[in-house]
Design a protein around this motif. Structure first.
Motif, PDB file in Angstrom:
ATOM      1  N   LEU A  48       0.828  -1.202   0.000  1.00 28.53           N
ATOM      2  CA  LEU A  48       0.000   0.000   0.000  1.00 28.53           C
ATOM      3  C   LEU A  48       0.868   1.259   0.000  1.00 28.53           C
ATOM      4  O   LEU A  48       1.921   1.301   0.629  1.00 28.53           O
ATOM      5  N   GLU A  49       0.378   2.270  -0.711  1.00 28.53           N
ATOM      6  CA  GLU A  49       1.061   3.570  -0.749  1.00 28.53           C
ATOM      7  C   GLU A  49       0.760   4.322   0.552  1.00 28.53           C
ATOM      8  O   GLU A  49      -0.198   4.000   1.264  1.00 28.53           O
ATOM      9  N   GLU A  52      -2.776   5.604   0.649  1.00 30.25           N
ATOM     10  CA  GLU A  52      -3.743   4.542   0.914  1.00 30.25           C
ATOM     11  C   GLU A  52      -3.756   4.183   2.397  1.00 30.25           C
ATOM     12  O   GLU A  52      -4.819   3.986   2.990  1.00 30.25           O
ATOM     13  N   LEU A  53      -2.586   4.105   2.999  1.00 30.31           N
ATOM     14  CA  LEU A  53      -2.499   3.811   4.431  1.00 30.31           C
ATOM     15  C   LEU A  53      -3.152   4.925   5.256  1.00 30.31           C
ATOM     16  O   LEU A  53      -3.838   4.668   6.233  1.00 30.31           O
TER      17      LEU A  53
END
Length: 122
Positions: A48-49, A52-53
């Motif tokens: 996850l980027e 996104e996190l």
């Protein structure tokens, strides 16, 4: 982790573009000549980027009704409450009496309780 994934992603895409590789039903890439599993779909393994996190929220916040429903189901688990709760006691008995009841198998304590009930006339 992200750097390793980017290298893996580039290698997989180059392999796929070269041909001789197909994707099975589980998303794994398979070498057509050897049948060897090469690796999973790079998009499935992508870490996850940061954005996104940062956008992640707790399950209970996103699905409050479903979380409440799950809580109710978990609360139903286990043994149902008894009408008459038994009292735990410590009692000293002759070893042969205990051995006799244990030899009758699982539930020997309940059978002993039933026999005491009959003996007392309850």
């Amino acid at each position: 982790m992200l750097r390793r994934w980017k290298v893996y992603d580039q290698e997989m895409k180059a392999l796929i573009a070269a041909g001789g590789v197909h994707q099975d039903a589980d998303g794994w890439w398979v070498d057509d000549k050897t049948g060897e599993l090469i690796g999973p779909d790079p998009d499935l393994e992508r870490p996850l980027e940061e954005e996104e996190l940062a956008n992640m929220r707790p399950f209970r916040e996103v699905f409050p009704d479903l979380a409440a429903s799950m809580d109710r189901e978990v609360a139903k688990r286990g043994r149902p409450p008894l009408d008459k709760v038994k009292t735990s006691v410590t009692i000293r008995l002759d070893p042969d009496i205990v051995a006799h009841y244990k030899a009758t198998g699982k539930g020997w304590q309940s059978r002993m309780n039933d026999d005491l009930r009959k003996a007392t006339g309850l």
